[in-house]
Design a protein around this motif. Structure first.
Motif, short mmCIF file in Angstrom:
data_model
loop_
_atom_site.label_atom_id
_atom_site.label_comp_id
_atom_site.label_asym_id
_atom_site.label_seq_id
_atom_site.Cartn_x
_atom_site.Cartn_y
_atom_site.Cartn_z
N SER A 24 101.11 92.75 -21.79
CA SER A 24 100.39 91.67 -21.11
C SER A 24 99.41 92.25 -20.10
CB SER A 24 101.38 90.75 -20.38
OG SER A 24 100.69 89.87 -19.52
N PRO A 25 98.12 91.86 -20.15
CA PRO A 25 97.14 92.35 -19.19
C PRO A 25 97.47 91.96 -17.75
CG PRO A 25 96.06 91.32 -21.08
CD PRO A 25 97.52 91.00 -21.17
N ASN A 85 93.67 96.35 -18.63
CA ASN A 85 93.76 96.72 -17.23
C ASN A 85 94.90 95.93 -16.61
OD1 ASN A 85 93.12 97.81 -14.69
ND2 ASN A 85 91.84 96.04 -14.20
N VAL A 86 95.98 96.63 -16.22
CA VAL A 86 97.17 95.96 -15.71
C VAL A 86 97.63 96.64 -14.42
CG1 VAL A 86 97.91 95.36 -18.05
CG2 VAL A 86 98.81 97.42 -16.96
N SER A 87 98.60 96.02 -13.79
CA SER A 87 99.23 96.59 -12.60
C SER A 87 100.04 97.81 -13.02
CB SER A 87 100.13 95.56 -11.93
OG SER A 87 101.07 96.19 -11.09
N PHE A 88 99.70 98.98 -12.49
CA PHE A 88 100.43 100.19 -12.84
C PHE A 88 101.84 100.16 -12.26
CE2 PHE A 88 101.74 104.64 -12.13
CZ PHE A 88 101.68 105.10 -13.43
N ASP A 125 99.95 98.48 -4.59
CA ASP A 125 99.75 98.43 -6.04
C ASP A 125 98.40 99.04 -6.39
OD1 ASP A 125 100.18 97.94 -8.69
OD2 ASP A 125 100.21 95.76 -8.54
N ILE A 126 98.22 99.33 -7.66
CA ILE A 126 96.95 99.85 -8.17
C ILE A 126 96.85 99.47 -9.64
CG2 ILE A 126 97.92 102.11 -8.82
CD1 ILE A 126 95.21 103.33 -7.97
#
Length: 376
Positions: A24-25, A85-88, A125-126
């Motif tokens: 999930s993005p 692009n997701v939450s690492f 977060d990143i």
């Protein structure tokens, strides 16, 4: 496939249903659904609502076709049109939770701690598209210089703990790249933190005999520890042991058909008659042998037990496995057999025990004998 989900306002939400999970993005977690934020009327009342439904469904099919092309390109090794692009941090958390089902609870806690240190480093977060080589380098420096988060007094994180947490981080980077969340494999240029050599403590036969005679608050903890000392099995393998996997025949004696929790390898693991008697006194005859006990219930009783015995060594449950390996070597078992008994993939892993019990060095130390009057 384009599918519909009924909403409370007499409308239907359109979503894509994938045959196998995607990441999930938004959350970074596996899912089979991608909601398109498109709605149609469940029961169109006029031409306007019917037209709206027709055009919206056509648009959903266009998105489906685009996604299909992206999947096809990925299958044939071509560059993907879009990098997710997701939450690492969320993705890291997903990997940590996977460890809960494939290893020991203590190993899971180590992974959980590694995530907490990364969150402290990144200060929240990143996103995956923001991660770069500089973050990888700076996180290494952070682990080598930060204080231990669990200790109130300022105390540096140990080198070996920093090394372990950095390995976890690199493993997550590799998985993120493999799942197409990172355009480049940032783990390739990561410089591992070299571990310091540590002394692997073990218990002698005499100390084990002393422990057996020493009282303990939870008798089952004593049985678990001695079964580890007699078989070399990890806690996770022992606690998941079932009677259906224990066999006996005239050629092999008692043995366990074992799938190791850590490696997944299957092998026949021979055990002694004494080890089997420890299983018999558990009072179970089918299913799980050791019941009603968790790793969290072991640590405190085991520590008190060691102290009560008068043994002045820092002993954890895993040291009983170390004792098995060391005593096997001390009693003449060759290193290749010990390696197989421990379930090691490489003999080099087993060689750490030869440093503890190097018989050649011990024999060499006693070769020089001087007649020193009054000392012998």
């Amino acid at each position: 496939t384009v599918r519909k989900k009924k909403l409370a306002n007499n409308k239907l939400s359109l979503y894509l249903d994938y045959s196998s999970p995607i990441i999930s993005p938004k959350t970074g977690k596996p899912t089979r659904r991608e909601f398109l934020k498109l709605q149609i009327f469940a029961e169109p009342k006029d031409i306007t609502e019917k037209t709206h439904n027709k055009k919206t469904i056509e648009f959903a099919e266009i998105i489906r076709a685009k996604r299909l092309l992206q999947w096809r390109d990925k299958e044939f090794g071509l560059k993907e049109n879009v990098h997710l692009n997701v939450s690492f941090v969320t993705f890291y958390d997903t990997i940590v939770e996977e460890r809960l089902n494939i290893g020991s609870y203590s190993n899971y806690l180590a992974w959980r701690a590694s995530l907490n240190y990364f969150k402290t480093f990144i200060q929240g977060d990143i996103q995956t598209n923001q991660l770069n080589e500089n973050h990888v380098r700076q996180y290494r420096i952070f682990l080598l210089t930060t204080n231990n988060l669990r200790v109130k007094a300022k105390q540096k994180l140990s080198i070996n703990t920093a090394s372990s947490y950095y390995k976890h981080f690199i493993a997550v980077l590799k998985k993120a790249h493999k799942r197409n969340l990172l355009p480049t494999d940032l783990s390739e240029k990561a410089e591992y933190i070299k571990e310091e050599q540590t002394h692997r403590e073990y218990l002698t036969e005499a100390e084990l005999g002393l422990l057996w005679k020493t009282e303990i608050k939870i008798e089952k903890v004593k049985h678990l520890a001695f079964f580890a000392a007699l078989t070399g099995l990890r806690f996770s393998d022992i606690i998941n042991l079932n009677w259906e996997n224990i066999f006996n025949d005239k050629h092999q004696g008692y043995y366990i058909k074992l799938r190791e929790q850590k490696t997944g390898n299957i092998n026949n693991h021979p055990i002694s008659n004494t080890a089997y008697k420890l299983l018999e006194i558990q009072g179970t005859t089918k299913g799980q042998v050791f019941i009603n006990i968790k790793y969290t219930q072991v640590t405190r009783p085991l520590k008190d037990w060691i102290e009560r015995s008068g043994i002045n060594k820092k002993i954890s449950f895993h040291n009983f496995r170390h004792s098995y390996a060391t005593l096997q070597l001390a009693n003449g078992t060759d290193i290749y057999t010990v390696s197989k008994l421990l379930g090691h993939k490489n003999v080099s892993t087993t060689q750490i025990y030869t440093k503890v019990m190097d018989k050649n060095k011990i024999e060499a130390a006693n070769r020089i004998n001087l007649d020193l009057d009054g000392l012998l």
